[in-house]
Design a protein around this motif. Sequence first.
Motif, PDB file in Angstrom:
ATOM      1  N   ARG A 191     116.895 127.295  -7.707  1.00 26.06           N
ATOM      2  CA  ARG A 191     117.139 126.636  -6.434  1.00 26.06           C
ATOM      3  C   ARG A 191     118.003 126.642  -5.474  1.00 26.06           C
ATOM      4  NH1 ARG A 191     112.954 123.834  -3.579  1.00 26.06           N
ATOM      5  NH2 ARG A 191     110.902 123.648  -4.238  1.00 26.06           N
TER       6      ARG A 191
ATOM      7  N   PRO B  68     121.185 130.332  -4.407  1.00 27.43           N
ATOM      8  CA  PRO B  68     120.934 131.266  -3.556  1.00 27.43           C
ATOM      9  C   PRO B  68     122.312 131.264  -3.433  1.00 27.43           C
ATOM     10  CG  PRO B  68     118.698 130.929  -3.406  1.00 27.43           C
ATOM     11  CD  PRO B  68     119.521 130.169  -5.284  1.00 27.43           C
ATOM     12  N   LEU B  69     122.625 129.812  -2.872  1.00 25.68           N
ATOM     13  CA  LEU B  69     123.908 128.766  -2.415  1.00 25.68           C
ATOM     14  C   LEU B  69     124.727 129.276  -3.170  1.00 25.68           C
ATOM     15  CD1 LEU B  69     121.802 125.397  -1.827  1.00 25.68           C
ATOM     16  CD2 LEU B  69     121.829 126.856  -0.297  1.00 25.68           C
TER      17      LEU B  69
ATOM     18  N   ARG C 159     125.261 133.154  -1.443  1.00 23.04           N
ATOM     19  CA  ARG C 159     125.452 133.187  -0.353  1.00 23.04           C
ATOM     20  C   ARG C 159     127.371 133.337  -0.552  1.00 23.04           C
ATOM     21  NH1 ARG C 159     122.473 130.024   2.996  1.00 23.04           N
ATOM     22  NH2 ARG C 159     121.216 131.760   3.936  1.00 23.04           N
TER      23      ARG C 159
ATOM     24  N   TYR D 244     130.401 135.062   1.263  1.00 20.09           N
ATOM     25  CA  TYR D 244     131.629 135.023   1.782  1.00 20.09           C
ATOM     26  C   TYR D 244     132.663 135.156   1.441  1.00 20.09           C
ATOM     27  CZ  TYR D 244     128.343 132.702   5.279  1.00 20.09           C
ATOM     28  OH  TYR D 244     126.894 132.093   5.971  1.00 20.09           O
TER      29      TYR D 244
ATOM     30  N   ARG E 239     133.495 124.422  -1.758  1.00 18.29           N
ATOM     31  CA  ARG E 239     133.175 125.257  -0.299  1.00 18.29           C
ATOM     32  C   ARG E 239     131.419 125.100  -0.077  1.00 18.29           C
ATOM     33  NH1 ARG E 239     134.652 130.183   1.250  1.00 18.29           N
ATOM     34  NH2 ARG E 239     136.345 130.894   1.504  1.00 18.29           N
ATOM     35  N   ILE E 240     131.105 124.270  -1.344  1.00 17.32           N
ATOM     36  CA  ILE E 240     129.557 123.926  -1.140  1.00 17.32           C
ATOM     37  C   ILE E 240     129.205 122.254  -1.177  1.00 17.32           C
ATOM     38  CG2 ILE E 240     129.081 126.225  -1.293  1.00 17.32           C
ATOM     39  CD1 ILE E 240     128.394 126.089  -3.770  1.00 17.32           C
TER      40      ILE E 240
ATOM     41  N   LEU F  41     118.109 136.780  -9.788  1.00 16.16           N
ATOM     42  CA  LEU F  41     117.628 136.586  -8.767  1.00 16.16           C
ATOM     43  C   LEU F  41     116.260 137.571  -7.694  1.00 16.16           C
ATOM     44  CD1 LEU F  41     119.781 134.246  -6.183  1.00 16.16           C
ATOM     45  CD2 LEU F  41     118.212 133.413  -7.691  1.00 16.16           C
TER      46      LEU F  41
ATOM     47  N   LEU G  85     117.037 140.554  -6.260  1.00 19.48           N
ATOM     48  CA  LEU G  85     117.685 141.315  -5.714  1.00 19.48           C
ATOM     49  C   LEU G  85     118.560 142.436  -6.180  1.00 19.48           C
ATOM     50  CD1 LEU G  85     118.602 137.522  -3.634  1.00 19.48           C
ATOM     51  CD2 LEU G  85     116.189 138.613  -3.793  1.00 19.48           C
TER      52      LEU G  85
ATOM     53  N   GLY H 167     118.783 137.663   9.816  1.00 15.93           N
ATOM     54  CA  GLY H 167     119.178 136.961   8.332  1.00 15.93           C
ATOM     55  C   GLY H 167     118.284 138.095   7.197  1.00 15.93           C
TER      56      GLY H 167
ATOM     57  N   ALA I 224     118.502 141.351   5.549  1.00 14.39           N
ATOM     58  CA  ALA I 224     119.164 141.308   4.741  1.00 14.39           C
ATOM     59  C   ALA I 224     119.152 141.022   3.054  1.00 14.39           C
ATOM     60  CB  ALA I 224     120.556 140.236   4.481  1.00 14.39           C
ATOM     61  N   GLN I 225     119.858 141.055   2.404  1.00 16.69           N
ATOM     62  CA  GLN I 225     119.605 140.898   0.862  1.00 16.69           C
ATOM     63  C   GLN I 225     118.489 140.861   0.109  1.00 16.69           C
ATOM     64  OE1 GLN I 225     123.555 139.646   2.598  1.00 16.69           O
ATOM     65  NE2 GLN I 225     122.039 137.655   2.420  1.00 16.69           N
TER      66      GLN I 225
ATOM     67  N   VAL J 131     127.180 126.250   4.814  1.00 19.13           N
ATOM     68  CA  VAL J 131     127.647 124.107   4.746  1.00 19.13           C
ATOM     69  C   VAL J 131     128.942 123.555   4.728  1.00 19.13           C
ATOM     70  CG1 VAL J 131     128.356 122.967   2.431  1.00 19.13           C
ATOM     71  CG2 VAL J 131     126.220 125.202   2.101  1.00 19.13           C
TER      72      VAL J 131
ATOM     73  N   GLN K 291     131.096 120.865   6.272  1.00 22.22           N
ATOM     74  CA  GLN K 291     131.616 119.609   5.716  1.00 22.22           C
ATOM     75  C   GLN K 291     132.047 118.928   6.895  1.00 22.22           C
ATOM     76  OE1 GLN K 291     132.868 120.029   2.966  1.00 22.22           O
ATOM     77  NE2 GLN K 291     132.545 121.649   2.638  1.00 22.22           N
TER      78      GLN K 291
ATOM     79  N   HIS L   5     114.995 133.393  -1.923  1.00 23.25           N
ATOM     80  CA  HIS L   5     115.688 134.287  -2.600  1.00 23.25           C
ATOM     81  C   HIS L   5     115.114 133.560  -4.266  1.00 23.25           C
ATOM     82  CE1 HIS L   5     118.878 136.304  -0.346  1.00 23.25           C
ATOM     83  NE2 HIS L   5     117.602 137.040   0.019  1.00 23.25           N
ATOM     84  N   SER L   6     115.147 132.728  -4.179  1.00 24.28           N
ATOM     85  CA  SER L   6     115.021 131.022  -5.383  1.00 24.28           C
ATOM     86  C   SER L   6     113.249 131.354  -5.789  1.00 24.28           C
ATOM     87  CB  SER L   6     114.995 129.850  -5.023  1.00 24.28           C
ATOM     88  OG  SER L   6     113.614 129.400  -4.073  1.00 24.28           O
TER      89      SER L   6
ATOM     90  N   THR M  42     112.212 134.360  -5.525  1.00 25.09           N
ATOM     91  CA  THR M  42     112.397 135.572  -5.727  1.00 25.09           C
ATOM     92  C   THR M  42     112.671 136.024  -7.429  1.00 25.09           C
ATOM     93  OG1 THR M  42     113.944 136.886  -5.243  1.00 25.09           O
ATOM     94  CG2 THR M  42     112.674 137.514  -4.148  1.00 25.09           C
ATOM     95  N   PHE M  43     113.076 135.171  -7.762  1.00 22.89           N
ATOM     96  CA  PHE M  43     113.843 134.825  -8.968  1.00 22.89           C
ATOM     97  C   PHE M  43     112.458 134.902  -9.895  1.00 22.89           C
ATOM     98  CE2 PHE M  43     113.830 132.046 -12.201  1.00 22.89           C
ATOM     99  CZ  PHE M  43     115.361 132.462 -12.752  1.00 22.89           C
TER     100      PHE M  43
END
Lengths: 210, 210
Positions: A13, A16-17, A20, A24, A41-42, A79, A81, A104, A107-108, B181, B183, B200-201, B203-204
């Motif tokens: 899970r 994907p984060l 993503r 970026y 960042r996340i 994944l 993709l 969204g 996409a991907q 995400v 802050q 996406h999680s 499709t894995f």
Amino acid sequence: MSRAVMPPDVVVRRLPLYARSLRYLLHEGVLSVSSQELGDRINVTAAQIRKDLSYFGEFGKQGIGYDVERLLEQIDQILGLDRSWAVALIGAGQLGEAIVRYEGFRAQGIHIAAVFDANPDKVGKPLGTIVVQHSDSIAQTISARGIEMAIIAVPADRAQGVADVLINAGVRALLSYAPTVLQVPAGVWVRYIDPLSVLHSMTFYLARGE
Amino acid sequence: MSRAVMPPDVVVRRLPLYARSLRYLLHEGVLSVSSQELGDRINVTAAQIRKDLSYFGEFGKQGIGYDVERLLEQIDQILGLDRSWAVALIGAGQLGEAIVRYEGFRAQGIHIAAVFDANPDKVGKPLGTIVVQHSDSIAQTISARGIEMAIIAVPADRAQGVADVLINAGVRALLSYAPTVLQVPAGVWVRYIDPLSVLHSMTFYLARGE
DNA sequence: TAGATTGTTAATCGATTAACAATC
DNA sequence: TAGATTGTTAATCGATTAACAATC
């Protein structure tokens, strides 16, 4: 890094984060990133990122970090993709419409390939670029086109019935927006989008001043 | 059942699911339910339900189970749903519109009290029953009306800026649909609705035949 | 009373974090 | 070479489950 060990779902899970965030970074022109920088960042620890990735292989370089483009490619591939998945959407109401139009999803690796609704007024008319089909043809269309994923955007009291039909027709992954827990056989994946429950779990904290 | 212990967040997140299932049971006219029966409905073990509830008190009767109506009332109260929470919605696009119109949000303890958008074409026009305000007035309106929760439905690149303004104006809980995400300082709660990552999680697993 | 089911404790399981040798 | 950062192991932390005395 024995690739034979199935990674825990919680790790899957998070992938994907990571993907993503890397996307970026790629757009920003960043070529290389450390687990620490990516984690900042996340809001995930560097150790967790490295541990998570270790389930799938070795992608970094000591002293350097990860090549952004390469790691992104690898995760996308992990994944699944690196191909595009046809997804059926059941329910062409307000919510279904927003889902279809939401860029969204275009996409991907994901594309909405068919839309169904039980309301005769909607059938035959286009939703975005797709003509709505009647719900009676779910099984046939899904089977014929080999669709394996579906999004359920119907009222709660119809969700289980829709899920049954979908699963019977070969769907193996469901994303449900209906506020009800679905019963599915082993081998079928179900995830929920449940904004109301999410809000309700935050009022808990607000109600007691954090 | 020392009520002093703060329950783990994972427990708080499950409470809304218990409440929802109890609500269905109530509608069905079921008066009493055991942890086993409740668990079967939502695919959670009986032990987990009893353990979760024990963080908040004692609600059942040995040999009998739980009074549906009473337990629902208690959980609603624990979640702070014995009042209604004003929520601000930022972003009146396709997604924002679906959120406003989605009846689910008009239920249980949540109501959308203000809608904002940066697009002058949308400002001043009604979205559902609410007139869209310009984003420039977010801070003032939120502060003046004491709004503590907000839903972010703006593009990813604007989400952090919007969050900053909201938090500054006193918002303490954010539900974000933006794929990024955020802050935020300590004391502010953030949750995400991220259907694309969820797909996406899955499709894995599909990619490797489960 | 006998049967059922709670609330809670202890055991188990699983996920996260810390630490560090390997090495770029 | 010196500094940085990986991949991995072991330690820690936290969540779930099993079990059962209490009791309706």
